[in-house]
Design an enzyme around this catalytic site. Sequence first.
Site, PDB file in Angstrom:
ATOM      1  CD  GLU A   1      -3.941  -5.278 -12.385  1.00 33.13           C
ATOM      2  OE1 GLU A   1      -4.433  -6.212 -13.074  1.00 33.13           O
ATOM      3  OE2 GLU A   1      -3.559  -5.434 -11.211  1.00 33.13           O
TER       4      GLU A   1
ATOM      5  CG  ASP B   1       1.635  -7.161  -5.340  1.00 40.93           C
ATOM      6  OD1 ASP B   1       1.754  -5.992  -4.938  1.00 40.93           O
ATOM      7  OD2 ASP B   1       0.523  -7.716  -5.439  1.00 40.93           O
TER       8      ASP B   1
HETATM    9  C1  GLC Z   1      -1.931  -5.450  -6.871  1.00 40.74           C
HETATM   10  C2  GLC Z   1      -0.894  -4.339  -7.004  1.00 40.74           C
HETATM   11  C3  GLC Z   1      -1.105  -3.314  -5.916  1.00 40.74           C
HETATM   12  C4  GLC Z   1      -2.532  -2.803  -5.973  1.00 40.74           C
HETATM   13  C5  GLC Z   1      -3.553  -3.939  -5.991  1.00 40.74           C
HETATM   14  C6  GLC Z   1      -4.965  -3.457  -6.277  1.00 40.74           C
HETATM   15  O1  GLC Z   1      -1.801  -6.144  -5.693  1.00 40.74           O
HETATM   16  O2  GLC Z   1       0.394  -4.871  -6.952  1.00 40.74           O
HETATM   17  O3  GLC Z   1      -0.199  -2.260  -6.035  1.00 40.74           O
HETATM   18  O4  GLC Z   1      -2.787  -1.952  -4.916  1.00 40.74           O
HETATM   19  O5  GLC Z   1      -3.219  -4.872  -6.966  1.00 40.74           O
HETATM   20  O6  GLC Z   1      -4.989  -2.723  -7.472  1.00 40.74           O
END
Ligand code: GLC
Length: 427
Positions: free
Chosen positions: A398, A168
């Site tokens: 994460e 992102d």
């Molecule tokens: C964030 C990450 C993305 C992922 C999402 C859910 O938005 O940047 O890559 O898919 O979280 O984990």
Amino acid sequence: MDMQQNGMMDAARTILAQNDRGGYTVPTARLYPFQWNWDSAFVAMGFATYDIDRAYRELERLAEGQWDDGMIPHIVFHAPSDTYFPGPEVWGTRHRIPTSGITQPPVFGMALRHVHEAAVATGRTDAADRTLKLFRSALLSHRWWMSARDPESRGLVSILHPWESGSDNSPAWDEALARVPTSTETVIRRKDTGHVDASMRPRDEDYQRFIHLVDVYRGCGWDPMRQWEAAPFKIADVQMTGILARATADLLVLARSIGKAEDQRELEQMHQLLTDGLARQWRADLSRFVSMDLISGQDITAPTQACFIPLVAIALSDNQRDAVRAELRRWLDGMAVGVPSTAPFSPAFEPKRYWRGPVWAVVNWLIADGLRLNRCEDLARDIENGTVKAIEKAGFCEYFDPTTGEGLGGGTFSWTAAAYMVLSRRD
Ligand code: GLC
């Protein structure tokens, strides 16, 4: 497998069970309470290590969100939740099940081949039928990619929103995003900073730009060609193209066993176009592949993990392989755990802030796969072992701070559990 690994494997399965919402898995409770596209593809490969039926289900539920034009959205809002912003009312899309209006890396095709092969290996009789339905969805989505996101046939597919990339707030988007206005029609009500410390998340200003883009595309009625024309952010991305090219190769393997001759020809052409496009993005002076900002016409030289992802799809020359190995070693030098999502020698490096430095288990999974394909097993194994150890030490977080190995962001993450299941079984 030793006792610790057995315990970790049980814990990983428990996370997938806890994040199960009925045939699909949320990335983590509260912070990401819906089905996310590429998360689910990785999760399906995790399930394939012990529950083939559930692995197929994960992909089938994702395909429920597929649009008539072929796009598989980045979020499928199967059931309501008020712990996430922006929800379905902001996206304003018209699919049967509410979805977002943008997509994410097409790991789907890679996952489908993986699940299919695991199903065949265990002698399941329903493998061909279930795979065939999903193969049709995947092929439709690849066609969408080629027509909606490479209408000029460059052999590179573009993202129109940073969220599509899956990384992102990567520094790769900084210059392009800075051109996007911060004004929004939508009232911004961030929820993420209520779950996770704001210092680890994208800044407010970035969020305003993210939502500005959503407003613009909603204003185009989510029509792909109108969006392509109106997009204030348009990047031909080597990470996305690398994954699409690899998924195309995986679909081609499936087409040979269950598809039709014309599917094979179509996929072969797609694959050729994409791998040629990727090959043109190699920059020998940087030892990396680079994305291209289609609005400024410039290369994006910010050193991020995206530069290594094309390895999953193309065979490097000997010179390129030596250069990539040396470059990767440079990124890993002095790190407690690699691969950092932004090079530690870059001024943009922030070891704790989302995609500006932290290590992501699934990115390592892709990079290691690419290294194996390119006969760099030693480096692949170092990265895989490092990832497994980081998870054993810090848990199924994460992401991880590369300088310390500390676990950050959401705590019980589905794709980190899946990465553990797959990577810890490799030798
Ligand atoms: C964030 C990450 C993305 C992922 C999402 C859910 O938005 O940047 O890559 O898919 O979280 O984990």
